[in-house]
Design a protein around this motif. Structure first.
Motif, PDB file in Angstrom:
ATOM      1  N   ARG A   1       0.851  -1.190   0.000  1.00 52.77           N
ATOM      2  CA  ARG A   1       0.000   0.000   0.000  1.00 52.77           C
ATOM      3  C   ARG A   1       0.882   1.235   0.000  1.00 52.77           C
ATOM      4  O   ARG A   1       2.037   1.187   0.393  1.00 52.77           O
ATOM      5  CB  ARG A   1      -0.988  -0.009   1.159  1.00 52.77           C
ATOM      6  CG  ARG A   1      -0.386   0.319   2.499  1.00 52.77           C
ATOM      7  CD  ARG A   1      -1.361   0.130   3.623  1.00 52.77           C
ATOM      8  NE  ARG A   1      -2.035   1.350   3.971  1.00 52.77           N
ATOM      9  CZ  ARG A   1      -2.331   1.694   5.207  1.00 52.77           C
ATOM     10  NH1 ARG A   1      -2.052   0.892   6.203  1.00 52.77           N
ATOM     11  NH2 ARG A   1      -2.941   2.823   5.447  1.00 52.77           N
ATOM     12  N   ILE A   2       0.311   2.332  -0.446  1.00 52.75           N
ATOM     13  CA  ILE A   2       1.045   3.593  -0.527  1.00 52.75           C
ATOM     14  C   ILE A   2       0.515   4.538   0.537  1.00 52.75           C
ATOM     15  O   ILE A   2      -0.707   4.712   0.662  1.00 52.75           O
ATOM     16  CB  ILE A   2       0.870   4.229  -1.922  1.00 52.75           C
ATOM     17  CG1 ILE A   2       1.386   3.282  -2.992  1.00 52.75           C
ATOM     18  CG2 ILE A   2       1.578   5.566  -1.989  1.00 52.75           C
ATOM     19  CD1 ILE A   2       1.102   3.750  -4.402  1.00 52.75           C
ATOM     20  N   ASN A   3       1.447   5.147   1.276  1.00 52.96           N
ATOM     21  CA  ASN A   3       1.111   6.079   2.355  1.00 52.96           C
ATOM     22  C   ASN A   3       0.056   5.454   3.256  1.00 52.96           C
ATOM     23  O   ASN A   3       0.204   4.326   3.682  1.00 52.96           O
ATOM     24  CB  ASN A   3       0.689   7.431   1.787  1.00 52.96           C
ATOM     25  CG  ASN A   3       1.809   8.091   0.997  1.00 52.96           C
ATOM     26  OD1 ASN A   3       2.979   7.977   1.344  1.00 52.96           O
ATOM     27  ND2 ASN A   3       1.456   8.780  -0.075  1.00 52.96           N
ATOM     28  N   ASP A   4      -1.008   6.165   3.535  1.00 49.98           N
ATOM     29  CA  ASP A   4      -2.061   5.625   4.394  1.00 49.98           C
ATOM     30  C   ASP A   4      -3.324   5.318   3.605  1.00 49.98           C
ATOM     31  O   ASP A   4      -4.422   5.266   4.167  1.00 49.98           O
ATOM     32  CB  ASP A   4      -2.351   6.596   5.538  1.00 49.98           C
ATOM     33  CG  ASP A   4      -1.194   6.667   6.523  1.00 49.98           C
ATOM     34  OD1 ASP A   4      -0.532   5.630   6.729  1.00 49.98           O
ATOM     35  OD2 ASP A   4      -0.931   7.752   7.068  1.00 49.98           O
ATOM     36  N   GLU A   5      -3.182   5.142   2.303  1.00 52.27           N
ATOM     37  CA  GLU A   5      -4.323   4.784   1.472  1.00 52.27           C
ATOM     38  C   GLU A   5      -4.796   3.364   1.804  1.00 52.27           C
ATOM     39  O   GLU A   5      -4.043   2.555   2.323  1.00 52.27           O
ATOM     40  CB  GLU A   5      -3.939   4.858  -0.013  1.00 52.27           C
ATOM     41  CG  GLU A   5      -3.571   6.237  -0.480  1.00 52.27           C
ATOM     42  CD  GLU A   5      -3.077   6.245  -1.920  1.00 52.27           C
ATOM     43  OE1 GLU A   5      -3.158   5.191  -2.600  1.00 52.27           O
ATOM     44  OE2 GLU A   5      -2.605   7.289  -2.367  1.00 52.27           O
ATOM     45  N   HIS A   6      -6.023   3.089   1.456  1.00 51.05           N
ATOM     46  CA  HIS A   6      -6.582   1.756   1.693  1.00 51.05           C
ATOM     47  C   HIS A   6      -6.632   0.927   0.413  1.00 51.05           C
ATOM     48  O   HIS A   6      -7.272  -0.110   0.370  1.00 51.05           O
ATOM     49  CB  HIS A   6      -7.977   1.871   2.323  1.00 51.05           C
ATOM     50  CG  HIS A   6      -7.909   2.252   3.765  1.00 51.05           C
ATOM     51  ND1 HIS A   6      -7.871   1.334   4.773  1.00 51.05           N
ATOM     52  CD2 HIS A   6      -7.828   3.471   4.364  1.00 51.05           C
ATOM     53  CE1 HIS A   6      -7.792   1.942   5.944  1.00 51.05           C
ATOM     54  NE2 HIS A   6      -7.763   3.247   5.714  1.00 51.05           N
ATOM     55  N   LYS A   7      -5.965   1.397  -0.626  1.00 49.16           N
ATOM     56  CA  LYS A   7      -5.859   0.651  -1.876  1.00 49.16           C
ATOM     57  C   LYS A   7      -4.715  -0.343  -1.727  1.00 49.16           C
ATOM     58  O   LYS A   7      -3.615   0.027  -1.310  1.00 49.16           O
ATOM     59  CB  LYS A   7      -5.574   1.621  -3.032  1.00 49.16           C
ATOM     60  CG  LYS A   7      -5.706   1.027  -4.399  1.00 49.16           C
ATOM     61  CD  LYS A   7      -5.490   2.135  -5.430  1.00 49.16           C
ATOM     62  CE  LYS A   7      -6.148   1.836  -6.726  1.00 49.16           C
ATOM     63  NZ  LYS A   7      -5.991   2.931  -7.694  1.00 49.16           N
ATOM     64  N   VAL A   8      -4.970  -1.596  -2.061  1.00 44.86           N
ATOM     65  CA  VAL A   8      -3.965  -2.651  -1.910  1.00 44.86           C
ATOM     66  C   VAL A   8      -3.543  -3.137  -3.291  1.00 44.86           C
ATOM     67  O   VAL A   8      -4.382  -3.442  -4.139  1.00 44.86           O
ATOM     68  CB  VAL A   8      -4.522  -3.831  -1.068  1.00 44.86           C
ATOM     69  CG1 VAL A   8      -3.500  -4.951  -0.962  1.00 44.86           C
ATOM     70  CG2 VAL A   8      -4.932  -3.336   0.317  1.00 44.86           C
ATOM     71  N   TYR A   9      -2.221  -3.190  -3.478  1.00 47.29           N
ATOM     72  CA  TYR A   9      -1.629  -3.639  -4.737  1.00 47.29           C
ATOM     73  C   TYR A   9      -0.935  -4.978  -4.537  1.00 47.29           C
ATOM     74  O   TYR A   9      -0.615  -5.361  -3.412  1.00 47.29           O
ATOM     75  CB  TYR A   9      -0.576  -2.634  -5.222  1.00 47.29           C
ATOM     76  CG  TYR A   9      -1.087  -1.249  -5.480  1.00 47.29           C
ATOM     77  CD1 TYR A   9      -1.567  -0.886  -6.729  1.00 47.29           C
ATOM     78  CD2 TYR A   9      -1.079  -0.270  -4.477  1.00 47.29           C
ATOM     79  CE1 TYR A   9      -2.030   0.401  -6.984  1.00 47.29           C
ATOM     80  CE2 TYR A   9      -1.536   1.018  -4.725  1.00 47.29           C
ATOM     81  CZ  TYR A   9      -2.005   1.336  -5.979  1.00 47.29           C
ATOM     82  OH  TYR A   9      -2.455   2.607  -6.222  1.00 47.29           O
ATOM     83  N   LEU A  10      -0.620  -5.615  -5.642  1.00 49.53           N
ATOM     84  CA  LEU A  10       0.213  -6.807  -5.647  1.00 49.53           C
ATOM     85  C   LEU A  10       1.476  -6.455  -6.418  1.00 49.53           C
ATOM     86  O   LEU A  10       1.404  -5.919  -7.534  1.00 49.53           O
ATOM     87  CB  LEU A  10      -0.509  -7.970  -6.330  1.00 49.53           C
ATOM     88  CG  LEU A  10       0.269  -9.289  -6.398  1.00 49.53           C
ATOM     89  CD1 LEU A  10       0.460  -9.869  -4.993  1.00 49.53           C
ATOM     90  CD2 LEU A  10      -0.472 -10.288  -7.277  1.00 49.53           C
ATOM     91  N   ILE A  11       2.650  -6.723  -5.794  1.00 43.02           N
ATOM     92  CA  ILE A  11       3.924  -6.470  -6.474  1.00 43.02           C
ATOM     93  C   ILE A  11       4.672  -7.791  -6.630  1.00 43.02           C
ATOM     94  O   ILE A  11       4.424  -8.743  -5.898  1.00 43.02           O
ATOM     95  CB  ILE A  11       4.804  -5.443  -5.724  1.00 43.02           C
ATOM     96  CG1 ILE A  11       5.144  -5.926  -4.315  1.00 43.02           C
ATOM     97  CG2 ILE A  11       4.151  -4.080  -5.717  1.00 43.02           C
ATOM     98  CD1 ILE A  11       6.220  -5.115  -3.618  1.00 43.02           C
ATOM     99  N   SER A  12       5.590  -7.811  -7.567  1.00 44.13           N
ATOM    100  CA  SER A  12       6.352  -9.028  -7.847  1.00 44.13           C
ATOM    101  C   SER A  12       7.319  -9.337  -6.706  1.00 44.13           C
ATOM    102  O   SER A  12       7.717  -8.440  -5.955  1.00 44.13           O
ATOM    103  CB  SER A  12       7.130  -8.876  -9.154  1.00 44.13           C
ATOM    104  OG  SER A  12       8.224  -8.013  -8.955  1.00 44.13           O
ATOM    105  N   PRO A  13       7.727 -10.606  -6.582  1.00 42.70           N
ATOM    106  CA  PRO A  13       8.724 -10.973  -5.560  1.00 42.70           C
ATOM    107  C   PRO A  13      10.030 -10.192  -5.728  1.00 42.70           C
ATOM    108  O   PRO A  13      10.707  -9.902  -4.754  1.00 42.70           O
ATOM    109  CB  PRO A  13       8.943 -12.468  -5.789  1.00 42.70           C
ATOM    110  CG  PRO A  13       7.698 -12.941  -6.460  1.00 42.70           C
ATOM    111  CD  PRO A  13       7.221 -11.783  -7.298  1.00 42.70           C
ATOM    112  N   PHE A  14      10.384  -9.847  -6.963  1.00 43.81           N
ATOM    113  CA  PHE A  14      11.603  -9.054  -7.210  1.00 43.81           C
ATOM    114  C   PHE A  14      11.531  -7.733  -6.451  1.00 43.81           C
ATOM    115  O   PHE A  14      12.478  -7.338  -5.772  1.00 43.81           O
ATOM    116  CB  PHE A  14      11.767  -8.796  -8.713  1.00 43.81           C
ATOM    117  CG  PHE A  14      12.854  -7.814  -9.032  1.00 43.81           C
ATOM    118  CD1 PHE A  14      14.183  -8.207  -9.012  1.00 43.81           C
ATOM    119  CD2 PHE A  14      12.553  -6.488  -9.326  1.00 43.81           C
ATOM    120  CE1 PHE A  14      15.198  -7.292  -9.296  1.00 43.81           C
ATOM    121  CE2 PHE A  14      13.564  -5.574  -9.617  1.00 43.81           C
ATOM    122  CZ  PHE A  14      14.882  -5.980  -9.592  1.00 43.81           C
TER     123      PHE A  14
END
Length: 187
Positions: free
Chosen positions: A158-171
């Motif tokens: 997540r970015i800052n205190d936003e409630h949006k959740v992302y998926l990032i690669s293991p890299f």
């Protein structure tokens, strides 16, 4: 003699089967290949940090074990990144600059949830590893690393205190480790 004949028949059958499969695969139309002159442009995920390397003043990597600060020293258009925690070590300028570029290029695989009410589901509550990027104008973006996603396809973020959740690669998840060895010259 009987064993040799059986082996020859089995091998011939397997070979004929493989050749048939190959011919079938070659003759099938490939729907993934399209003419680029008529196809629409493919959307490339935007990076989380929309700053140029010249705009960065500091990057701070925090995890449960340590904290590493990468400081941008700017002099007449030249940028040199230093790590005060490694002042007595043989730091590779190339490794540090490559790390900074990787941070600035970090982008999501996908958005997992637009407005997550329960961040604990994603391991994004409490004290979590983070990378903070500071710019020359006083702005700050904090990337917070969450739990590993099922099937080890990446980690939540997540970015800052936003409630949006992302998926990032293991890299990209590896960048949050703050492993100082990655910055040193290997000899």
């Amino acid at each position: 003699m009987k064993k040799q004949t059986q082996s020859l028949i089995i091998c011939s059958t397997i070979l004929a089967l493989l050749v048939s499969i190959l011919i079938l695969l070659i003759s099938m139309p490939n729907s993934e290949i399209t003419d680029t002159s008529t196809s629409e442009s493919v959307s490339v995920p935007e990076a989380f940090i929309s700053k140029k390397i010249e705009d960065i003043s500091k990057i701070q990597i925090k995890n449960l074990e340590n904290e590493v600060n990468i400081i941008a020293n700017k002099n007449e258009g030249n940028i040199e990144f230093t790590i005060p925690e490694l002042a007595s070590k043989n730091v590779s300028k190339t490794n540090v600059e490559d790390f900074v570029k990787e941070i600035l290029n970090m982008s999501p695989i996908q958005v997992v949830q637009e407005n997550a009410d329960d961040l604990s589901t994603y391991g994004l509550n409490g004290d979590v590893p983070s990378i903070s990027v500071f710019d020359d104008s006083g702005g700050k973006v904090v990337l917070k690393l969450g739990a590993e996603a099922p099937l080890s396809i990446g980690n939540y973020l997540r970015i800052n205190d936003e409630h949006k959740v992302y998926l990032i690669s293991p890299f990209y998840a590896e960048l949050f480790k703050g492993d100082t060895e990655r910055f040193l010259n290997k000899q």
